[in-house]
Design an enzyme around this catalytic site. Structure first.
Site, PDB file in Angstrom:
ATOM      1  N   ASP A  72      77.530  81.506  35.781  1.00 45.01           N
ATOM      2  CA  ASP A  72      78.517  82.428  35.219  1.00 45.01           C
ATOM      3  C   ASP A  72      79.370  83.086  36.304  1.00 45.01           C
ATOM      4  O   ASP A  72      79.033  83.047  37.488  1.00 45.01           O
ATOM      5  CB  ASP A  72      77.769  83.506  34.401  1.00 45.01           C
ATOM      6  CG  ASP A  72      78.719  84.305  33.529  1.00 45.01           C
ATOM      7  OD1 ASP A  72      79.825  83.811  33.230  1.00 45.01           O
ATOM      8  OD2 ASP A  72      78.362  85.433  33.146  1.00 45.01           O
ATOM      9  N   ASP A 105      83.310  84.235  26.563  1.00 48.18           N
ATOM     10  CA  ASP A 105      83.100  85.442  25.751  1.00 48.18           C
ATOM     11  C   ASP A 105      84.022  85.504  24.535  1.00 48.18           C
ATOM     12  O   ASP A 105      84.998  86.253  24.516  1.00 48.18           O
ATOM     13  CB  ASP A 105      83.298  86.681  26.627  1.00 48.18           C
ATOM     14  CG  ASP A 105      82.291  86.742  27.756  1.00 48.18           C
ATOM     15  OD1 ASP A 105      81.317  85.970  27.727  1.00 48.18           O
ATOM     16  OD2 ASP A 105      82.489  87.551  28.671  1.00 48.18           O
ATOM     17  N   GLU A 115      84.772  81.978  38.145  1.00 49.60           N
ATOM     18  CA  GLU A 115      86.212  81.651  38.185  1.00 49.60           C
ATOM     19  C   GLU A 115      86.815  81.793  39.583  1.00 49.60           C
ATOM     20  O   GLU A 115      87.765  81.048  39.877  1.00 49.60           O
ATOM     21  CB  GLU A 115      86.960  82.542  37.183  1.00 49.60           C
ATOM     22  CG  GLU A 115      86.610  82.287  35.741  1.00 49.60           C
ATOM     23  CD  GLU A 115      85.197  82.738  35.354  1.00 49.60           C
ATOM     24  OE1 GLU A 115      84.692  83.681  35.990  1.00 49.60           O
ATOM     25  OE2 GLU A 115      84.621  82.128  34.457  1.00 49.60           O
TER      26      GLU A 115
HETATM   27  C1  GLC Z   1      79.650  87.309  31.095  1.00 48.87           C
HETATM   28  C2  GLC Z   1      79.196  86.039  30.385  1.00 48.87           C
HETATM   29  C3  GLC Z   1      78.251  86.408  29.272  1.00 48.87           C
HETATM   30  C4  GLC Z   1      77.071  87.200  29.827  1.00 48.87           C
HETATM   31  C5  GLC Z   1      77.574  88.434  30.572  1.00 48.87           C
HETATM   32  C6  GLC Z   1      76.463  89.170  31.290  1.00 48.87           C
HETATM   33  O1  GLC Z   1      80.429  88.092  30.263  1.00 48.87           O
HETATM   34  O2  GLC Z   1      80.285  85.313  29.904  1.00 48.87           O
HETATM   35  O3  GLC Z   1      77.806  85.250  28.624  1.00 48.87           O
HETATM   36  O4  GLC Z   1      76.244  87.601  28.789  1.00 48.87           O
HETATM   37  O5  GLC Z   1      78.529  88.042  31.545  1.00 48.87           O
HETATM   38  O6  GLC Z   1      75.830  88.372  32.213  1.00 48.87           O
END
Ligand code: GLC
Length: 713
Positions: free
Chosen positions: A338, A451, A341
């Site tokens: 995660d 998200d 980007e």
């Molecule tokens: C980002 C991710 C999401 C995750 C959050 C906390 O927003 O896209 O899936 O739950 O971070 O880690």
């Protein structure tokens, strides 16, 4: 046929495996404008409107075209444009401008130009049919008829790219050629096709045990539970908070014994903290991106101050990939990557500017302009494109500013992981999907769509996104089902779950106020029946997925890909073909108790309520209103096709894939042949002939030399 044209000196992206020699003649299909040449049709419709907080617009709008390398193509009014992967809006990408600039963008509304990924491949289908792949690590925009309704205009921030033009018989053929160019799509382990539960709320060992217990008690199959950032020690990637997870290995083993895999998140930003081994080692071994002064670049993400590994360097990729071993050694066999980007909540540079502005504004009285100026300064703190100009990579010994290779960052980070798994676990596939991606990464990882919201429009968006994402190679994909942000409700969840029966990644993830584990809803039986259908269909879904990967084909197809001559089918955006035998028409409208469905050929409709409670009906080609109560879902079997099904179990591990039943729609065919792919769920020797089983269906029943099969009504 694929032709490559080279412009400038592109930085290597590794998207393409073997490059054909570059053509030097005139570029086919497109008119090319090189930087500095006069611009003939400049339509600058923009007026000065300030949109507080909107740092995300199209950076390559018509106002600065003269300086840019851009390509134009004039479309026929009936042409359809497919592709571009993870973006907003419909399957047909006409009428809007999409920008490949990987963004942590939590607002997937239809005015957004960029999401998390850069998928620079599209197909024009109609008067002329061809594909185009712009291989560049830089920012690139695709104006698909927004400025001029008939014109495609592709503009690059930096004039360096390889353009691959793909000529073929039809979109399917073009997709196949493109995918052969960029290489076989990632195939996760079989358990990753089971139902998976996530929520940014599980914080202790007991929370995970509790979720597992609740699913088992409710009789809802479950193959994985996700660990969001709270399993880590102070949000440090590759660590485990031992206070809250004192027996992490035991928990992992215990749940795995019950067929449930724990899947931890890994974040890109690596916390600056003395004694954190990844940080210490990264500094000592000079592995982080640098600022203009040559110091390790600092950004703010979940853990506070962080550094970013310079993933443009293969040695650093290897180092980062090796970190995963720490969790593999604890029994983990799946990950989600995660914030890659990379997401930047703030930089000290941007914060200093904001504080200075407040100090300045505090001297006087706020008026309309200064107030909005202040708001914009603060809402522009996160993921500000200007921050991507503050740090540098080293590529082949040269310093390269991040923004030139921005779209490669997440991709290379997940590539580091995927390549590490090939080294660290050569005989067993590991689950991996990423939020950010670029074409090329599809060889080692899947993606999820980030998200989204618990909105009906986002359920529809997910339906439209799937085929475009898969065209770009990311076969393993899916949305946060039920919606990540804002509160879901039972009806939306039910319809979303019904659609997700067919998405390769079927993961319920959220961070909303309302919990959305399936047992929290009133009609738990309905939820269970839907998930059971997923498990019943697994032999088919898994087989179609793997075969699509091996053949560089699609698992989800727009109807137009099979029924190109059918004008009605070409325009359908809310029905999809799933593999060779099925068509789906999910209910995606609130309070609907059915929907119109267009059948391009006669099909056999299955109206499913439960494994022992479904009916089938043969429908003629054409339009039908099909009813579907909330506890019902419909899907369609194409004529001359079969669907192998299995008996569901609490997890894929507990399922019997050797005794199958077969649903079929013979149509006019006397004999149907279905090639079933099946393996042990982990093998990396995917091509082995023993994984392919031929099932034959005739009026007298179903036969297969290597599996037990039985024809059912
Ligand atoms: C980002 C991710 C999401 C995750 C959050 C906390 O927003 O896209 O899936 O739950 O971070 O880690």
């Amino acid at each position: 046929m694929i032709v490559r044209y080279r412009f400038g000196q592109p930085i290597e992206t590794d998207a393409v495996l073997t490059k054909p020699a570059a053509e030097t003649g005139e570029v086919r299909r497109f008119t090319v404008h090189r930087p500095g040449e006069p611009v003939e049709h400049e339509h600058d419709r923009s007026t000065e409107v300030s949109n507080p907080g909107e740092v995300e617009g199209n950076p390559l709008d018509a106002s600065n075209l003269t300086d840019l390398l851009f390509f134009t193509y004039t479309m026929d009014p009936d042409d359809i444009v497919y592709g571009l992967g993870e973006q907003v809006r419909g399957i047909n990408k006409r009428n809007f401008t999409y920008v490949s600039r990987c963004m942590d963008n939590a607002r997937h509304t239809e005015d957004r130009h960029s999401l998390y990924s850069a998928h620079n491949f599209f197909i024009v289908s109609g008067r002329e049919t061809f594909g185009a792949f712009f291989d560049t690590a830089g920012i690139i925009s695709f104006d698909m008829g927004e400025t001029d309704i008939d014109r495609i205009q592709v503009a690059l921030e930096y004039p360096d790219c390889d353009l691959y033009l793909i000529e073929g018989e039809d979109p399917t053929d073009i997709v196949r050629q493109f995918r052969a160019l960029v290489g076989r799509s990632y195939i996760p382990p079989k358990w990753a096709f089971g139902y998976q539960q996530s929520r940014w709320a599980y914080k202790t060992e007991d929370d995970f045990r509790d979720i597992a217990r609740r699913y088992r008690e409710a009789g809802i199959p479950l193959d994985a539970i996700y660990m969001d950032i709270d399993y880590m020690e102070r949000y440090k990637s590759f660590t485990v908070d031992r206070e809250r997870f004192p027996h992490f290995e035991k928990l992992t083993a215990e749940l795995k014994g019950d067929g449930i895999h724990l899947v931890p998140i890994i974040d890109a930003g690596l916390k600056v903290e003395p004694d954190y081994d990844v940080y210490e080692e990264g500094v000592a071994e000079n592995r982080f991106c640098k600022n203009a002064a040559g110091e390790d670049f600092t950004l703010g993400v979940w853990p506070g101050h962080c550094h970013l590994v310079d993933v443009m360097d293969p040695d650093n990729r290897r180092w980062f990939g090796d970190q995963y071993k720490k969790l593999l050694d604890l029994g983990i066999d799946g990950f989600w990557n995660d914030m890659n980007e990379p997401s930047i909540f703030y930089t000290e540079e941007r914060l200093a500017e904001a504080y200075a502005k407040v100090d300045e504004l505090r001297q006087g009285e706020l008026d309309l302009n200064t107030f909005f100026d202040m708001v914009a300064t603060f809402s522009g703190l996160s993921n500000n494109p200007a921050d991507y100009e503050l740090f540098y990579h080293t590529i082949d010994g040269k310093r390269v500013r991040h923004d030139r290779v921005h779209n490669l960052y997440g991709s290379n980070l997940s590539r580091a992981a995927g390549e590490a798994f090939c080294r660290l676990s050569p005989e067993k596939r590991i689950l991996l999907f990423s939020r950010s991606s670029m074409i090329g990464m599809h060889r080692v990882s899947g993606i999820w769509t980030g998200d989204n919201m618990a909105w009906w429009s986002h359920l529809r968006l997910a339906v439209c996104q799937m085929p475009g994402i898969q065209m770009c190679g990311f076969l393993y994909c899916g949305p946060d089902l039920g919606g990540f942000g804002s509160d879901t409700n039972e009806e939306l969840m039910t319809r979303w779950l019904q659609f997700s029966v067919f998405t390769p990644l079927m993961r319920n993830h959220s961070a909303s106020r309302r919990a959305q584990e399936l047992d929290t809803f009133k009609h738990v039986d309905t939820m269970r029946h839907i998930v059971e259908l997923r498990y019943a269909l697994l032999p088919y879904l898994y087989s179609e997925f793997v075969k699509a990967s091996l053949a560089d084909d699609l698992y989800f197809k727009p109807l137009a890909f099979e029924f190109a001559g059918d004008e009605r089918a070409r325009r359908v955006e809310d029905q999809l073909l799933v593999g060779e035998s099925l068509m789906i028409a999910p209910v995606i409208e609130e309070n609907a108790r059915g929907r119109m469905v267009y059948l391009p050929e006669p099909m056999r409709m299955v109206r499913y309520r439960a494994l022992d409670d479904y009916d089938t009906e043969n429908l003629a080609a054409g339009d039908h209103y099909v009813s579907a109560d909330l506890n019902e879902m419909v899907f369609f079997i194409r004529p001359g096709h079969a669907v192998p099904v299995a008996k569901p179990a609490p997890s894929t591990q507990a399922m019997d894939f050797d005794h199958l039943r077969v649903l079929a729609n013979p149509g006019d065919a006397e004999r149907i042949t279905y090639t079933l792919y099946d393996d042990d769920g982990y093998t990396t020797d995917i091509d082995a002939p023993e994984h392919f089983h031929t099932i034959e269906v005739t009026a007298s029943g179903a036969r297969c030399a290597t599996k037990q099969v039985e024809l059912i009504g």
